[in-house]
Design a protein around this motif. Sequence first.
Motif, PDB file in Angstrom:
ATOM      1  N   ASP A 165       0.908  -1.087   0.000  1.00 58.64           N
ATOM      2  CA  ASP A 165      -0.097  -0.050   0.198  1.00 58.64           C
ATOM      3  C   ASP A 165       1.034   1.288   0.124  1.00 58.64           C
ATOM      4  OD1 ASP A 165      -1.734   1.870   0.193  1.00 58.64           O
ATOM      5  OD2 ASP A 165      -2.711   1.280   2.175  1.00 58.64           O
ATOM      6  N   ARG A 166       0.956   1.890  -1.076  1.00 57.36           N
ATOM      7  CA  ARG A 166       1.950   3.066  -1.269  1.00 57.36           C
ATOM      8  C   ARG A 166       1.431   4.244  -0.605  1.00 57.36           C
ATOM      9  NH1 ARG A 166       3.586   3.077  -7.580  1.00 57.36           N
ATOM     10  NH2 ARG A 166       4.701   1.198  -7.583  1.00 57.36           N
ATOM     11  N   SER A 167       0.166   4.105  -0.161  1.00 60.22           N
ATOM     12  CA  SER A 167      -0.448   5.486   0.663  1.00 60.22           C
ATOM     13  C   SER A 167      -0.418   5.050   2.163  1.00 60.22           C
ATOM     14  CB  SER A 167      -1.858   5.508   0.341  1.00 60.22           C
ATOM     15  OG  SER A 167      -3.011   4.314   0.836  1.00 60.22           O
ATOM     16  N   GLU A 168       0.688   4.196   2.583  1.00 57.18           N
ATOM     17  CA  GLU A 168       0.941   3.883   4.162  1.00 57.18           C
ATOM     18  C   GLU A 168       2.137   4.357   4.253  1.00 57.18           C
ATOM     19  OE1 GLU A 168       0.497   0.254   7.419  1.00 57.18           O
ATOM     20  OE2 GLU A 168       0.900  -0.078   5.230  1.00 57.18           O
ATOM     21  N   VAL A 169       1.958   5.372   5.448  1.00 57.47           N
ATOM     22  CA  VAL A 169       3.097   6.176   5.868  1.00 57.47           C
ATOM     23  C   VAL A 169       4.081   5.091   6.621  1.00 57.47           C
ATOM     24  CG1 VAL A 169       4.068   8.238   7.066  1.00 57.47           C
ATOM     25  CG2 VAL A 169       1.898   8.185   5.904  1.00 57.47           C
ATOM     26  N   THR A 170       5.469   5.187   6.335  1.00 57.35           N
ATOM     27  CA  THR A 170       6.276   4.375   7.128  1.00 57.35           C
ATOM     28  C   THR A 170       7.181   5.257   8.197  1.00 57.35           C
ATOM     29  OG1 THR A 170       8.223   4.796   5.538  1.00 57.35           O
ATOM     30  CG2 THR A 170       6.784   2.907   5.044  1.00 57.35           C
ATOM     31  N   VAL A 171       7.898   4.846   9.089  1.00 55.25           N
ATOM     32  CA  VAL A 171       8.360   5.603   9.964  1.00 55.25           C
ATOM     33  C   VAL A 171       9.291   6.485   9.357  1.00 55.25           C
ATOM     34  CG1 VAL A 171      10.241   5.203  11.662  1.00 55.25           C
ATOM     35  CG2 VAL A 171       8.487   3.858  11.783  1.00 55.25           C
ATOM     36  N   THR A 172      10.323   5.965   8.048  1.00 54.28           N
ATOM     37  CA  THR A 172      11.247   6.726   7.471  1.00 54.28           C
ATOM     38  C   THR A 172      10.563   7.836   6.792  1.00 54.28           C
ATOM     39  OG1 THR A 172      12.311   4.646   6.830  1.00 54.28           O
ATOM     40  CG2 THR A 172      12.801   6.626   5.513  1.00 54.28           C
ATOM     41  N   LYS A 173       9.255   7.858   6.329  1.00 57.68           N
ATOM     42  CA  LYS A 173       8.720   8.958   5.660  1.00 57.68           C
ATOM     43  C   LYS A 173       8.461   9.810   6.729  1.00 57.68           C
ATOM     44  CE  LYS A 173       6.871   6.357   1.724  1.00 57.68           C
ATOM     45  NZ  LYS A 173       5.703   5.829   0.948  1.00 57.68           N
TER      46      LYS A 173
END
Length: 596
Positions: free
Chosen positions: A511-519
């Motif tokens: 899911d490209r719309s899911e924010v990761t810790v890095t972002k």
Amino acid sequence: MATAVSATVLCAKPNVTFNASFVNTQSDFEYDKAIITTGNNCVGIFKVDDQKLLKTWSTKHTLNFTCPVVPDFLREQYVGVQNKTIIRCWSYEAENIDREKRWKLTEPVFCVLPIPNSEPVVVFQNGNCSFLNDILLAGKDYQTIGQLCSEEQLYWADACFSENVIILLLTWNEKVNTWVVYWLQLSSQHSTELLGKTTFHKKDHQLCTWCLSLGADIQRFLTLWSDGIIYSLEPKNDTLKKLFQVSDSEKTQSFMMTSLNDSYVAIAMKNLENITGEFVIEIWDINFCFQHTRLFVSYPMSCKGQMTFFNGNFYVPCEQGVVSVPYLNQPASLARAVGRLPSLSTSSFSSHSEMLHWKKTGVVSFQYKKDQQNDDILEQYFHSGGRSVSLLYQDLFKKICEKLDFAALSKLLKQVSDIPEKVLVDILNYLLSAGEEVFAGEEIFAGNDEKSTDCPLNDSRSSLIDLVLCYPYNEAFILPYLKVLHLNQIMLLIRYLHYLLKVAPYLETSDRSEVTVTKAAAWMVMIFTAKFEEILVCSDESSKQLIRSLIDTTKELQKSCKDTLMMGLITALKKRLEMPKGKKASSLYCIEVLCI
């Protein structure tokens, strides 16, 4: 405003005594070469980049070419028709084509259509179509079955290859003053099937030019009328659909049109007020009906002939001959993305649209009653007329936010690939400053996982902000716009990013719309870089508590982090959060209360 482009005369105009009946340009086997048939008995191979004539052939004056010479891509040979009933095929090495083998036919040929990755198709004047090899094998014994009525005159033909060869025939019925379009399918079993037929005309307006627009899964016949309006016709659709009106059509003396691909069409126009005869080429997006580019060419355009486009060049018949105009098409990804939205698939352009019916003659008016619940701002915006790409960027997102069309905003953020940083920050500012009640009751994100109760935002607003946080950006460009955000919006964003640092996944997911810790960490670093001074002197106790909690979170992340990129971001964030100590701290700020 038109952009001036450099154009060169690729093929000079034939001598006036030559009696040139037509000029046509075709793509050759090699990328930078073109086949130009100039008149009745001359054809040449030109190297486009160097404007050099590589090879030329001419025939006896008693044997004239009656249609353009075309390539046979399967056999790498050239095919020409002489005196309507003689077919000749020859190779590049041939010196005298009059000595090459010829095939005599009984039925007159209208033209030969080249098809990449397939055999050429021969179109007879009675509308019969067949593969070249079938005709050459049969010779005089080949029997044709006419597709046209006796009153119809064949004006133009084109073809494309999908699973089978699709052929389009345009005819004129002088008896009833109407145009007729035939869609034919020529299968690999060499059988011809009529896919569709339409008869149409437009009262008080003349058909000026036309072209076939080809795509992987779609074929469209585009017609341009004397009032400047372009219509589109598809094989499996029963209406000819109105698209848009070209610029300054009432002042235009002549038109030429050609397709670039399934999304763009080019129209060359000569203005009546231009005494010297220079012309412009307008590139239009036919999916979304707006002008993409406008080019100015400083050569007098001919009133006859047809413009072609292939291998990055336009070929336009002009007074001096065939002019080559280089053009690199740069697609507008904004328009392409919006065009994939389901809300734009409707054929209605306004509450009252003028269309041409597939089976009926004349103009038929259709009334549309639009459902107010489906009153999509995107549809209204794009169907309001031709707009430039810069104007679309300037206020499209503003209009979406004004209409609270969050479903459209979500789709655009997912599918548009080149939103400017300023617009991205404007969207973020709106989402942060709008009240929670604006997003209450939204169900467009029902498929997303619900956030925990610790999240400072509701599910709908956080889902939209996630799309912004995941959107690609240039840090150097976005920082100046982040600096103008109000401190209240900044602190709300920091609270949400702090929440994401604690719950977001470490690694990218499907899911490209899911924010990761890095972002989340990258955005946090940018926020503190842009607004560090304001955050540092913030006197609000809850804000101070937030910063202290954020420091603790970054310390924990620094202990468990193993990814190099993430480690660098967390370290940079930790340094930003640490308050200055010692003598250096006293010289940073001095807050005084002045009593006046």
